[in-house]
Scaffold this active site. Structure first.
Site, mmCIF file in Angstrom:
data_model
loop_
_atom_site.group_PDB
_atom_site.id
_atom_site.type_symbol
_atom_site.label_atom_id
_atom_site.label_comp_id
_atom_site.label_asym_id
_atom_site.label_seq_id
_atom_site.Cartn_x
_atom_site.Cartn_y
_atom_site.Cartn_z
ATOM 1 N N HIS A 1 0.765 -1.323 0.013
ATOM 2 C CA HIS A 1 0.077 0.018 0.036
ATOM 3 C C HIS A 1 0.899 1.435 0.130
ATOM 4 O O HIS A 1 0.509 2.322 -0.524
ATOM 5 C CB HIS A 1 -0.876 0.060 1.218
ATOM 6 C CG HIS A 1 -2.350 -0.425 0.700
ATOM 7 N ND1 HIS A 1 -2.469 -1.921 1.016
ATOM 8 C CD2 HIS A 1 -3.509 -0.069 0.460
ATOM 9 C CE1 HIS A 1 -3.636 -2.398 0.313
ATOM 10 N NE2 HIS A 1 -4.317 -1.270 0.317
ATOM 11 N N HIS B 1 1.639 1.604 -3.463
ATOM 12 C CA HIS B 1 0.434 2.351 -4.122
ATOM 13 C C HIS B 1 0.188 3.698 -4.080
ATOM 14 O O HIS B 1 0.089 4.481 -5.040
ATOM 15 C CB HIS B 1 -0.872 1.712 -3.326
ATOM 16 C CG HIS B 1 -2.127 2.405 -3.864
ATOM 17 N ND1 HIS B 1 -2.307 3.636 -2.939
ATOM 18 C CD2 HIS B 1 -3.255 2.480 -4.582
ATOM 19 C CE1 HIS B 1 -3.449 4.045 -3.300
ATOM 20 N NE2 HIS B 1 -3.829 3.493 -4.523
ATOM 21 N N HIS C 1 -7.843 1.860 -7.545
ATOM 22 C CA HIS C 1 -6.965 1.219 -6.218
ATOM 23 C C HIS C 1 -6.121 0.228 -6.194
ATOM 24 O O HIS C 1 -5.155 -0.218 -6.088
ATOM 25 C CB HIS C 1 -7.686 1.723 -4.959
ATOM 26 C CG HIS C 1 -7.047 1.223 -3.553
ATOM 27 N ND1 HIS C 1 -6.230 2.083 -2.997
ATOM 28 C CD2 HIS C 1 -7.117 0.097 -2.827
ATOM 29 C CE1 HIS C 1 -5.928 1.521 -1.919
ATOM 30 N NE2 HIS C 1 -6.040 0.204 -1.979
#
Length: 386
Positions: free
Chosen positions: A261, A264, A278
């Protein structure tokens, strides 16, 4: 990441009530009536055009009024503050995020600031945002700004699998990408010393739920995608919706986030990636995390093959970058490794340089695996969706 007052504490966080199933949206009014009498529905124009009548009927069944406010693409600080003003002006006592993850996060953040109750009603199983006690805040252009943490989780998370079955297939695939990261990050956090997102060390329950989500997805993801393509609800789809939404939500919050994440979040700094979901960006982060860990070759190769079948990107090419885009990749890596990012939950120190190398390595590894296994070669992503 949040911290606790004692390093010995473990924390498990969850919504007060989770409701899932075919036709669940028809029961929304009954569940909201237990929370308040003057709900505010937050939904973008597309979502409201699809579900306004169903929501209105569901609320009318329990004598609740229907008041809806529109929403743009991202949960920005300005959008959250605007919702707080609407809540105050209308005297609303419960706010409902109806739609995608950013809509739900904006509802959570504004409900917290306005000190009212809040509910998550996703219209696709595209992320694990609906159950958590945090919101991801972006700029209007889609660049990550911060996590906002709240002292409690949603009072209600409700997801209608009939609605999910009629959403685009790529939304379910995105949710699978988000949820696959949950176990990879939870197991890494468990090996380290960092807190989970709930504010304490990972609970065994949170870590176990993360692993259960992973197992369910490997068994059911492909037939669930087939079900959505046919617009039908099957046991496989029900299982994947629960894995994407509830198990992944509890697993990431009480098990921990790590490199996937954080990468990301770093990728949101690259304009080329702004049209991606996402979960698509998270999947690149998951593969990069496996490479950073020095995971077994078979695990990496199986992950590439499986996520290719799911329809998720696992090369730079598929997110609009290339190994030659050194400046952009270095910017992504720097953003992914700033102080406070979840990458520092990894059980070893991670530098921006290591992230650069891992991201570049994804291209060649994935191309080789896909060629060896007879899977489609990567196609260049040029923006505007994936």
């Amino acid at each position: 990441m949040p911290s606790t007052t004692s390093p010995s504490l473990t924390v498990l966080a969850s919504p007060s009530r989770y409701v899932q199933g075919k036709g669940a949206l028809d029961e929304l009014g009954a569940h909201l009536a237990a929370l308040g009498r003057n709900p505010l529905i937050v939904a973008d124009d597309t979502v409201w055009g699809l579900f306004s009548q169903q929501v209105t009927d569901a609320l009318a069944a329990t004598d609740l009024p229907t008041t809806r406010v529109g929403f743009e693409r991202f949960a920005t600080p300005e959008a959250v503050d605007s919702l707080v003003d609407v809540i105050a002006a209308g005297g609303h006592d419960v706010i409902v995020g109806l739609g995608g993850g950013s809509t739900i996060d904006a509802a959570k953040a504004s409900g917290h600031l306005a000190r009212i109750r809040w509910a998550s009603v996703p219209t696709a199983a595209s992320s694990d945002a609906p159950t958590s006690s945090l919101a991801v805040i972006y700029t209007a252009d889609g660049e990550f700004v911060e996590y906002r943490f709240f002292p409690r989780n949603p009072d209600l998370a409700l997801i209608d699998t009939r609605v999910v079955a009629n959403a685009p297939v790529r939304f379910l695939a995105a949710g699978i990408g988000d949820a696959l990261a949950t176990w990879l990050e939870a197991r890494a956090t468990r090996r380290g010393t960092a807190d989970a997102m709930a504010g304490g060390r990972p609970t065994r329950a949170g870590t176990a739920l993360a692993e259960l989500s992973w197992d369910i997805l490997w068994e059911n993801a492909l037939p669930a995608l087939d079900a959505v393509a046919a617009h039908v609800v099957t046991p496989a789809l029900e299982a994947v919706v629960e894995a994407n939404t509830l198990l992944s939500g509890l697993g990431f919050e009480s098990g921990g986030l790590a490199a996937a994440h954080a990468i990301h979040n770093g990728l949101t700094a690259a304009p080329q990636t702004h049209g991606l979901t996402h979960g698509q960006k998270v999947n690149i982060g998951s593969l990069a995390q496996l490479i950073l860990e020095g995971a077994p070759t078979a695990e990496i190769e199986d992950f590439i093959a499986f996520t290719t079948q799911v329809g998720l990107p696992n090369t730079l090419t598929e997110i609009g970058l290339s190994p030659e885009d050194r400046d952009e990749i270095e910017a992504v890596a720097e953003a992914a490794t700033v102080e406070g990012e979840t990458i520092h939950a990894m059980p070893f120190p991670v530098t921006a340089g290591q992230v650069v190398d891992a991201l570049i390595a994804t291209e060649g590894i994935s191309r080789r695996v896909r060629s060896e296994r007879g899977l489609p070669a990567p196609e260049l992503y040029t923006g505007g969706g994936h």
